[in-house]
Design a protein around this motif. Sequence first.
Motif, PDB file in Angstrom:
ATOM      1  N   GLU A  50       0.830  -1.217   0.000  1.00 29.53           N
ATOM      2  CA  GLU A  50       0.000   0.000   0.000  1.00 29.53           C
ATOM      3  C   GLU A  50       0.865   1.267   0.000  1.00 29.53           C
ATOM      4  O   GLU A  50       0.822   2.059   0.958  1.00 29.53           O
ATOM      5  CB  GLU A  50      -0.929   0.018   1.231  1.00 29.53           C
ATOM      6  CG  GLU A  50      -1.880  -1.151   1.343  1.00 29.53           C
ATOM      7  CD  GLU A  50      -3.093  -1.051   0.429  1.00 29.53           C
ATOM      8  OE1 GLU A  50      -3.149  -0.101  -0.380  1.00 29.53           O
ATOM      9  OE2 GLU A  50      -3.959  -1.938   0.513  1.00 29.53           O
ATOM     10  N   PRO A  51       1.628   1.503  -1.054  1.00 28.70           N
ATOM     11  CA  PRO A  51       2.560   2.648  -1.030  1.00 28.70           C
ATOM     12  C   PRO A  51       1.878   4.011  -0.994  1.00 28.70           C
ATOM     13  O   PRO A  51       2.497   4.988  -0.570  1.00 28.70           O
ATOM     14  CB  PRO A  51       3.357   2.485  -2.331  1.00 28.70           C
ATOM     15  CG  PRO A  51       2.507   1.643  -3.214  1.00 28.70           C
ATOM     16  CD  PRO A  51       1.729   0.748  -2.316  1.00 28.70           C
ATOM     17  N   THR A  52       0.618   4.099  -1.433  1.00 27.71           N
ATOM     18  CA  THR A  52      -0.031   5.423  -1.473  1.00 27.71           C
ATOM     19  C   THR A  52      -1.154   5.573  -0.457  1.00 27.71           C
ATOM     20  O   THR A  52      -1.838   6.592  -0.471  1.00 27.71           O
ATOM     21  CB  THR A  52      -0.608   5.693  -2.885  1.00 27.71           C
ATOM     22  OG1 THR A  52      -1.525   4.641  -3.193  1.00 27.71           O
ATOM     23  CG2 THR A  52       0.471   5.748  -3.940  1.00 27.71           C
ATOM     24  N   SER A  53      -1.324   4.578   0.410  1.00 29.63           N
ATOM     25  CA  SER A  53      -2.461   4.682   1.348  1.00 29.63           C
ATOM     26  C   SER A  53      -2.238   5.831   2.333  1.00 29.63           C
ATOM     27  O   SER A  53      -1.132   6.041   2.827  1.00 29.63           O
ATOM     28  CB  SER A  53      -2.675   3.369   2.094  1.00 29.63           C
ATOM     29  OG  SER A  53      -1.725   3.238   3.080  1.00 29.63           O
ATOM     30  N   GLY A  54      -3.292   6.564   2.578  1.00 38.25           N
ATOM     31  CA  GLY A  54      -3.242   7.676   3.533  1.00 38.25           C
ATOM     32  C   GLY A  54      -2.554   8.918   3.006  1.00 38.25           C
ATOM     33  O   GLY A  54      -2.251   9.825   3.776  1.00 38.25           O
ATOM     34  N   LEU A  55      -2.273   8.971   1.695  1.00 39.66           N
ATOM     35  CA  LEU A  55      -1.587  10.143   1.143  1.00 39.66           C
ATOM     36  C   LEU A  55      -2.533  10.933   0.243  1.00 39.66           C
ATOM     37  O   LEU A  55      -3.450  10.360  -0.361  1.00 39.66           O
ATOM     38  CB  LEU A  55      -0.366   9.708   0.322  1.00 39.66           C
ATOM     39  CG  LEU A  55       0.720   8.908   1.059  1.00 39.66           C
ATOM     40  CD1 LEU A  55       1.834   8.532   0.108  1.00 39.66           C
ATOM     41  CD2 LEU A  55       1.275   9.707   2.233  1.00 39.66           C
ATOM     42  N   ASP A  56      -2.276  12.235   0.128  1.00 40.34           N
ATOM     43  CA  ASP A  56      -3.100  13.060  -0.766  1.00 40.34           C
ATOM     44  C   ASP A  56      -2.747  12.740  -2.221  1.00 40.34           C
ATOM     45  O   ASP A  56      -1.699  12.133  -2.486  1.00 40.34           O
ATOM     46  CB  ASP A  56      -2.852  14.540  -0.450  1.00 40.34           C
ATOM     47  CG  ASP A  56      -1.415  14.927  -0.709  1.00 40.34           C
ATOM     48  OD1 ASP A  56      -1.082  15.229  -1.860  1.00 40.34           O
ATOM     49  OD2 ASP A  56      -0.603  14.870   0.240  1.00 40.34           O
ATOM     50  N   PRO A  57      -3.593  13.132  -3.184  1.00 42.00           N
ATOM     51  CA  PRO A  57      -3.362  12.743  -4.591  1.00 42.00           C
ATOM     52  C   PRO A  57      -2.010  13.202  -5.146  1.00 42.00           C
ATOM     53  O   PRO A  57      -1.373  12.466  -5.899  1.00 42.00           O
ATOM     54  CB  PRO A  57      -4.515  13.416  -5.340  1.00 42.00           C
ATOM     55  CG  PRO A  57      -5.569  13.633  -4.325  1.00 42.00           C
ATOM     56  CD  PRO A  57      -4.876  13.836  -3.033  1.00 42.00           C
TER      57      PRO A  57
END
Lengths: 261, 258
Positions: free
Chosen positions: B178-185
């Motif tokens: 999940e490298p992009t989980s919890g991050l803004d676009p």
Amino acid sequence: MKTKDTVFSIGIDRYLTDVSNGYCFVTRFFKELFKPPFHIREVINQCYEVGLKSLALISLTGFIVGIVFTKQSRPSLEGFGAASWLPSLIGIAIVKALGPLVTALICAGKVGSSIGAELGSMKVTEQIDAMEVSAINPYKYLVVTRVAATTITIPILALYCSFIGLLGSYLNVHSEEATSVISFYQNAFKTITFLDIFSAVIKSIVFGFTIGIIGCYKGYNATQGTRGVGMAANQAVVLAMFLVFLEEIVIVQVANWFRFF
Amino acid sequence: MMNEQEYYKIINETVISISGLNKSFGDLEVLKGIDFELLKGENIAVLGKSGSGKSVLIKIMVGLIKPDKGEVIILNQQVDKLTPKELNDLRRRIGFSFQSSALYDSRNVYENLAFPLTMNVKGLSKADINNAVEEALEAVGLKDKINQMPSDLSGGQRKRIGIARTLILKPEIMLYDEPTSGLDPITSGEINDLINQVQKSYNTSSVIITHDIQCAKNTSNRIAMLLDGKFEQTGTFQEMFESKDEDIKKYFNYNLIH
């Protein structure tokens, strides 16, 4: 809905699993201890964490125990006209029992909880897994070093605590009777044999090992996030203290058997 | 320059091969006969709902979780048959980026990166370690954060440092959880670019576990859809997008609309 029998059997099952896991955890320590790599620098760091950072608390507690025990014992001995026996009594009580026990209880609270919380937090935030996938043996790096440090440091702290306890006692005796330091220490050590000091050191080694391994076991197996970290720290203290008292009884009994031979 | 035959041989070299993989936790059957292949130089995204067993799958790949049944072959070695030493030798060739970044919170960025290096490579001088740390930090664009503590970093920076920590051992395979989980676009886009950059610069093959369709689209050569403990379908983004399978259609449509 779970019946009483089911709840009971789940409880027994969990207890036995915990005992079995604990046994494996301890045996793994001895297997890993003699296998390279030896993280000597980390052991020294941990000795510093355990030893130097507990020194102030041990000094204060040992000193107070020495004073209080002397103050409490004096009236009883004076009642029998045996006030001159006070240094001997204090010597035996502090070196054989109070020094190692007080040190172990303080370290169980301070060091055991800190190890349990630190490893527990590392476990729930996947730092231990991160170590493992980086080809680092986390058991060896985190557990073996910490248990080695508590096993080495706590006996030294116990001897130091006994010394400070006797110093506290001397100051109390000196304020009442103007006894010299040499005379006090000569009397205090008159009835203490090598076996007494040896058994106190062995006892402290066992206490140190227990505090380290219990803290590591509880932390290393923490689950359920931050709540689990709190539980690990709490259980590490409670179980370590209970085992320290249990071991105290067993070791005193064994030492007494040797005395008869 | 390699000829077509050599190129074909390299591109078809399998670095991860999984067959008949099963894993249950108590009564809960998570993986039900997984078959999976990752080719050299390829990025494959594993899509699936939360709790579908995606993270379990990559943890099995690095031996963090033992499978109940099945065969996991990584870089020509069967993971469950390896001795602890062999498993560690294999792990040095695999980078694992955790969902939570899993940075050592009592160590600063420099120490976080230097730690796996000093523990795995003997006889390195201080200058060698400094160079390696700086190179890894440069690769993720965070050279100026070298002395900061993990608690002082943002979520995206922590992810980058986590990736830099794995790059320091020059892995052949990268596993991203999940490298992009919890991050803004915008930060997610930067992480996606970083994954592509790592593939090119370090010549890695990667498994990207995600539930983010944009991440899968922008970083992977192929997508595998994990549904009900099995890979329902594998293909390019376009093939998956045009899939006739109702569950896959639903997953893609829902994610792209929302």
